[in-house]
Design an enzyme around this catalytic site. Structure first.
Site, short mmCIF file in Angstrom:
data_model
loop_
_atom_site.label_atom_id
_atom_site.label_comp_id
_atom_site.label_asym_id
_atom_site.label_seq_id
_atom_site.Cartn_x
_atom_site.Cartn_y
_atom_site.Cartn_z
N ASP A 12 40.31 51.17 36.21
CA ASP A 12 40.00 49.87 35.54
C ASP A 12 41.53 49.67 34.93
OD1 ASP A 12 39.07 47.31 34.95
OD2 ASP A 12 38.12 48.15 33.31
N HIS A 29 46.64 45.97 41.94
CA HIS A 29 46.02 46.83 42.64
C HIS A 29 46.97 47.58 43.67
CE1 HIS A 29 42.47 44.80 41.61
NE2 HIS A 29 42.53 43.67 42.33
N LEU A 123 40.42 70.10 48.49
CA LEU A 123 39.97 69.03 47.42
C LEU A 123 38.98 68.26 48.34
CD1 LEU A 123 40.02 67.42 44.97
CD2 LEU A 123 42.05 66.30 45.80
C1 FPP Z 1 39.80 47.54 38.67
O1 FPP Z 1 40.77 46.79 38.01
C2 FPP Z 1 40.08 48.00 39.98
C3 FPP Z 1 39.80 47.66 41.17
C4 FPP Z 1 38.69 46.86 41.43
C5 FPP Z 1 40.34 48.22 42.59
C6 FPP Z 1 40.88 49.69 42.45
C7 FPP Z 1 41.58 49.87 43.62
C8 FPP Z 1 42.76 50.76 43.63
C9 FPP Z 1 43.22 51.21 42.46
C10 FPP Z 1 43.32 51.01 44.77
C11 FPP Z 1 42.79 52.18 45.29
C12 FPP Z 1 42.99 52.40 46.61
C13 FPP Z 1 42.31 53.71 47.32
C14 FPP Z 1 42.61 53.73 48.82
C15 FPP Z 1 41.41 54.56 46.52
P1 FPP Z 1 40.51 45.21 37.81
O2 FPP Z 1 40.94 44.34 38.83
O3 FPP Z 1 39.04 45.08 37.30
O4 FPP Z 1 41.25 45.28 36.40
P2 FPP Z 1 41.13 43.99 35.16
O5 FPP Z 1 40.00 44.58 34.37
O6 FPP Z 1 42.40 44.29 34.39
O7 FPP Z 1 40.86 42.94 35.67
#
Ligand code: FPP
Length: 240
Positions: A12, A29, A123
């Site tokens: 997050d 992201h 893994l």
């Molecule tokens: C939450 O942060 C994150 C996500 C909804 C997307 C997570 C995806 C990635 C890290 C890419 C990973 C890729 C693979 C292939 C595993 P948020 O957008 O809710 O952040 P915020 O709380 O600051 O708004």
């Protein structure tokens, strides 16, 4: 030092990381891919056998259509780019979540990625996509009901063990350690069944800045926990 067998992570803070830099959320992201690679490396290096990442929740569909579209494209591109490397490193990639909610391009990538990876891996990396813990339990209950209706199972055989086997992660050990970055201290409909006895570790760090030091801090915290699973502490050796 006690090492967890299975680590599950809510990644997050991507959006906030980007906003603080005056960048679009998509940049957060994208930046979130680096710590994903780092966690895979750390798990391999430390002999952790299972890593489960919450990439996209059932609730994330309510985000703006452009953000959802960006995330799906990012998943597709990342899988295309990384899958051979992951397979070479003996990482088995699996997906959990509601596949009926996903479009054809991502489904094709998921199926290709799962087919490419060896089962006897060092893994197992599970990516939760369009996943919700309540969806998972409801789906598992439905499969049991279908078996009862078909005469393959009796009502008396419905118990924690048979339901637990139908949960998406039913064929691997439950997470020993749950990590959430980004400062919120909640489970947000992640692996509701499997997290029953997991140790929880939260950090204020935003996901794109999560580094090897943070991973190590989570491991140290885990090693210092006493896991009782509802029992009592193990008796100490009597002093001589
Ligand atoms: C939450 O942060 C994150 C996500 C909804 C997307 C997570 C995806 C990635 C890290 C890419 C990973 C890729 C693979 C292939 C595993 P948020 O957008 O809710 O952040 P915020 O709380 O600051 O708004």
């Amino acid at each position: 030092m006690t090492v967890p067998r299975h680590v599950a992570i809510i990644m997050d803070g991507n959006g906030r990381w980007a906003s603080r830099r005056g960048l679009p959320r998509s940049a957060g992201h994208k930046a979130g891919l680096k710590p994903v690679r780092l966690c895979v490396e750390e798990c391999r290096r430390r002999g952790i056998s299972y890593l489960t990442l919450f990439a996209f929740s059932s609730e994330n569909w309510s985000r703006p259509v452009t953000e959802v579209g960006f995330l799906m494209s990012l998943f597709i591109e990342t899988l295309e780019r990384e899958i051979d490397d992951l397979a070479r490193q003996s990482v088995e990639v699996r997906f959990i979540g509601d596949r009926s909610a996903l479009g054809t391009p991502i489904l094709q990538r998921i199926e290709a990625a799962e087919a490419r990876c060896v089962p006897a891996a060092q893994l197992r990396l599970t990516i939760a996509l369009a996943y919700g813990g309540r969806w998972d339990i409801a789906r598992a209950a439905r499969t049991l009901a279908l078996d009862v209706m078909a005469g393959r199972l009796s009502i008396d055989e419905i118990n924690e063990s048979t339901l637990g086997q139908r949960i998406s992660l039913g064929d691997i050990p439950d997470p020993d350690l749950f990590i959430r970055t980004g400062g919120e201290q909640r489970i947000s409909n992640f692996l509701l069944w499997s997290l029953a006895y997991s140790e929880l570790w939260f950090t204020e760090r935003l996901w794109p800045e999560f580094d090897a030091g943070d991973f190590g801090a989570a491991m140290d915290a885990y090693a210092g926990r006493e896991r009782r699973f509802g029992g009592v502490p193990a008796p100490r050796e009597p002093a001589c």
